[in-house]
Design an enzyme around this catalytic site. Structure first.
Site, PDB file in Angstrom:
ATOM      1  N   HIS D  94       0.863  -1.191   0.000  1.00  6.42           N
ATOM      2  CA  HIS D  94       0.000   0.000   0.000  1.00  6.42           C
ATOM      3  C   HIS D  94       0.889   1.226   0.000  1.00  6.42           C
ATOM      4  O   HIS D  94       1.873   1.282   0.749  1.00  6.42           O
ATOM      5  CB  HIS D  94      -0.903   0.008   1.230  1.00  6.42           C
ATOM      6  CG  HIS D  94      -1.647   1.293   1.398  1.00  6.42           C
ATOM      7  ND1 HIS D  94      -2.426   1.839   0.402  1.00  6.42           N
ATOM      8  CD2 HIS D  94      -1.731   2.162   2.448  1.00  6.42           C
ATOM      9  CE1 HIS D  94      -2.958   2.963   0.829  1.00  6.42           C
ATOM     10  NE2 HIS D  94      -2.554   3.184   2.051  1.00  6.42           N
ATOM     11  N   HIS D  96       0.804   5.827  -0.953  1.00  4.97           N
ATOM     12  CA  HIS D  96       0.065   7.016  -1.393  1.00  4.97           C
ATOM     13  C   HIS D  96       0.818   7.631  -2.576  1.00  4.97           C
ATOM     14  O   HIS D  96       0.936   8.854  -2.658  1.00  4.97           O
ATOM     15  CB  HIS D  96      -0.059   8.037  -0.251  1.00  4.97           C
ATOM     16  CG  HIS D  96      -0.950   7.606   0.858  1.00  4.97           C
ATOM     17  ND1 HIS D  96      -1.924   8.417   1.396  1.00  4.97           N
ATOM     18  CD2 HIS D  96      -1.033   6.433   1.539  1.00  4.97           C
ATOM     19  CE1 HIS D  96      -2.554   7.768   2.373  1.00  4.97           C
ATOM     20  NE2 HIS D  96      -2.027   6.566   2.483  1.00  4.97           N
ATOM     21  N   ASP D 119       1.066  -4.649 -20.521  1.00  4.92           N
ATOM     22  CA  ASP D 119       2.112  -5.624 -20.181  1.00  4.92           C
ATOM     23  C   ASP D 119       1.924  -6.186 -18.767  1.00  4.92           C
ATOM     24  O   ASP D 119       2.461  -7.244 -18.447  1.00  4.92           O
ATOM     25  CB  ASP D 119       3.494  -4.960 -20.259  1.00  4.92           C
ATOM     26  CG  ASP D 119       4.017  -4.879 -21.694  1.00  4.92           C
ATOM     27  OD1 ASP D 119       3.549  -5.644 -22.554  1.00  4.92           O
ATOM     28  OD2 ASP D 119       4.911  -4.037 -21.947  1.00  4.92           O
ATOM     29  N   HIS D 168      -8.475   7.524  -1.403  1.00  6.90           N
ATOM     30  CA  HIS D 168      -7.419   7.028  -0.517  1.00  6.90           C
ATOM     31  C   HIS D 168      -6.115   6.810  -1.290  1.00  6.90           C
ATOM     32  O   HIS D 168      -5.269   7.707  -1.332  1.00  6.90           O
ATOM     33  CB  HIS D 168      -7.928   5.770   0.180  1.00  6.90           C
ATOM     34  CG  HIS D 168      -7.007   5.203   1.196  1.00  6.90           C
ATOM     35  ND1 HIS D 168      -6.146   5.982   1.925  1.00  6.90           N
ATOM     36  CD2 HIS D 168      -6.812   3.923   1.627  1.00  6.90           C
ATOM     37  CE1 HIS D 168      -5.457   5.223   2.748  1.00  6.90           C
ATOM     38  NE2 HIS D 168      -5.824   3.978   2.586  1.00  6.90           N
ATOM     39  N   TYR D 226       8.400 -13.088 -23.471  1.00  2.00           N
ATOM     40  CA  TYR D 226       9.249 -11.982 -23.022  1.00  2.00           C
ATOM     41  C   TYR D 226      10.191 -12.486 -21.931  1.00  2.00           C
ATOM     42  O   TYR D 226       9.811 -13.313 -21.115  1.00  2.00           O
ATOM     43  CB  TYR D 226       8.369 -10.852 -22.473  1.00  2.00           C
ATOM     44  CG  TYR D 226       9.144  -9.652 -22.010  1.00  2.00           C
ATOM     45  CD1 TYR D 226       9.431  -8.611 -22.890  1.00  2.00           C
ATOM     46  CD2 TYR D 226       9.598  -9.549 -20.705  1.00  2.00           C
ATOM     47  CE1 TYR D 226      10.138  -7.491 -22.466  1.00  2.00           C
ATOM     48  CE2 TYR D 226      10.315  -8.450 -20.272  1.00  2.00           C
ATOM     49  CZ  TYR D 226      10.584  -7.423 -21.160  1.00  2.00           C
ATOM     50  OH  TYR D 226      11.293  -6.330 -20.739  1.00  2.00           O
TER      51      TYR D 226
END
Lengths: 228, 228, 228, 228
Positions: D94, D96, D119, D168, D226
């Site tokens: 998580h 910001h 991708d 958020h 790839y």
């Protein structure tokens, strides 16, 4: 000759990449010795990481190279015209710094939206007109200088130490090469904030004239009280 | 005198360029010793790379210099008014950080668009009104402080630890100089994200009030549970 | 084999993260030895901080791997087609540099708004058309090259050393790998300034043709006078 | 216990400031040992420059702290719900990060405008709905997890390894903590380019579906080609 001035001009040039104002060799700084009537300028297209103080080129005010193993910056005729027309200035900078260049490409003068601008530039930072086809083909760099001078016909270059050349980029100046670079940094910061200000409020007016007067005079003029 | 506070204020000042909040000398931090009624502030216009802890200037709350070889920051009268009006605060910062200054130049308060903002600022970060011509000519920096105080007539400066001064830039504060700088960093980040949020959605509303309440209270107030 | 070319291509690849053009492994540079008909390219998906000159992969112009312990970049068939179609070029770069990629994602060519652009690219930097469903399923990377070549049917790739692939990202090229990277840096800078120019003035026209001619010719062509 | 996992999670956390994804302590990474049913997460509000591998907190899947001198991240209940609902994932992040958070603040999903996005993320990166007042007051962090899970009712979290939480910020995940951070970096880059793409062309459509399919499948799925 002019070793001290070469050192100053060299250091002012090296400040451009450090301050993020240039990519590759897209800029040049010069400084003048008014007593001798000679100015010192960066050579054309030499990498900043290979530049040495002794590589700086010495020019006279007729445009003759007086000393130097390299060719001077291709913008030398612009610097020359500005030194001749603006006797108060001692250093000149040209860059393609991205925010100022974006205003130049939009052919717009930068309005004074706040005190950061007013601390250094009194009123708009003007965008000079485009050169005519004739002016371009005849003597492009010299005429770039003459069009800047025309833009300042009714402006004091000490109060407005910079200009945008339409579809090109900024020139700034100052009492010496270091101050000219300082003003180039300020211009870029002011150009960035003015662009963002307009996006936050489409119809934003310039800062009130009294604020502009107060801040310019707080740092300049007879009653300045900023700094030591 | 006040060696420990000088050191703290010095370090808080040095954090401004490290955090990208200032260009040249465009900022100042102060911290107060409430018991002695003295505050310590950066000198005016001294380069950050030459600044030393002992260069900090000691002032009393009548605006007299108590100690220091330099003149204090030209914004000292603003700090002074804030310390007198907001007894809960222990440090103050002023910068021209680019995103916050762009909002100030647009004369707009920053709406609370998300939890990053709500974690630190409860509700809008207000933009104070412009000073009148009389307020500017009479005692500009002192009146800047008084207009900020007027803006907080019905706001708690602990819940909203910062303000934008119209056409000028931000002031932030905190329990000490370090927290005031922390809040200046947060304000700049919040100002950047709020500007981008508006560009992604022209009619974007503020974050729901319940989210704003939850996040502010999660970090502040009696039931805070963020951190150790 | 081709140790010197491998070293050049390695160094050109390492310049991509230094110049901020790539995140993770989102880019590749190749360089060709025209006499031998072999080109050298970055291996696929290898971290830049682990890359070594000897990891470069040697390919022939039929698409066979001639030497190398790794698989070549997945974009190798695109490079191959460009080398075959554009005999004047010696190096190719592909990146997802953010500003150029944003133009590519908008499926827009970049207009020439100023001299920074005109110094390197003569006229628009074109955005190639999207591949058809058949072209994608059949031989995606090869057809990416063929669509670029189609875009340059009436353009000289030496005068316009780069292209945007729709919804994908930029390719640039040059006389060698180092110049191709140089042009990738310029493209990103030009893409950034063009985007900002449009935001400062919605109806902005391209730079006058005479300015575009002057600047391109000042650095290129028989009468170039920029640099030493 | 779990020393190797603690080291991995520590290193993944330290990558956040290096990649410019966080300011101060605004982020957290966890990683899970599926066999033992234990996960390791960053402590709450500890400065990154003081963080040590042994500071990581060990939690079980009932939300009990199993080991650690610090309190776990306040977002721990969100991580917990995601680990329970998405058995394929091994790490969660998580942040910001500013561009992704700006989309979250605009309550908008990020459309797929190009191959950089395709991708890694198959289709839109969704913005989860806001929590209700009841969900917020009752068990905010746990319900944040449940609302994310609701958002993925008809989506495979392996194909779309991230989400925006309204007002958020983003959560991303991956097979381990390092891949979750990798996806957080990609999300921020994609969010930036998508915002700029929309400014360059107001009515821009998503990338053609065939391009999205091709690029996602080139890197993922049974026929991926790839990398090495």
């Amino acid at each position: 000759m002019l070793e001290e001035l070469k050192q100053q001009v060299y250091e002012a040039n090296m400040e451009l990449p450090r301050r993020g104002l240039i990519t590759y060799t897209w800029g040049n700084v010069s400084g003048i010795d008014r007593e001798r009537g000679l100015f010192v300028i960066k050579p054309s297209g030499v990498d900043y990481d290979k530049l040495q103080p002794e590589d700086m080129v010495v020019m006279d005010l007729e445009g003759n190279k007086v000393e130097g193993k390299y060719k001077p910056s291709s913008d030398t005729p612009t610097h020359l015209e500005l030194y001749k027309a603006f006797p108060q200035i001692g250093g000149i900078v040209h860059t393609h710094s991205p925010w100022a260049t974006s205003w130049a490409q939009a052919c717009r003068s930068i309005p004074c939206y706040g005190t950061t601008h007013a601390d250094y530039f009194y009123g708009d930072i003007p965008c000079a007109r485009n050169l005519t086809e004739e002016e371009i083909s005849e003597a492009y760099e010299k005429n770039t200088g003459l069009v800047i001078i025309e833009t300042f016909k009714e402006k004091n270059p000490v109060f407005v130490p910079g200009v945008l050349c339409a579809n090109h980029g900024p020139f700034t100046w100052g009492k010496d090469a270091a101050e000219a670079v300082h003003n180039a940094v300020v211009l870029e910061e002011v150009a960035k904030m003015a662009a963002r200000t307009e996006r936050l409020r489409a119809d934003v007016p310039p800062a009130p004239q009294v604020i502009q007067d107060k801040h310019f005079m707080r740092k300049h003029g007879p009653n300045a009280y900023y700094g030591q």
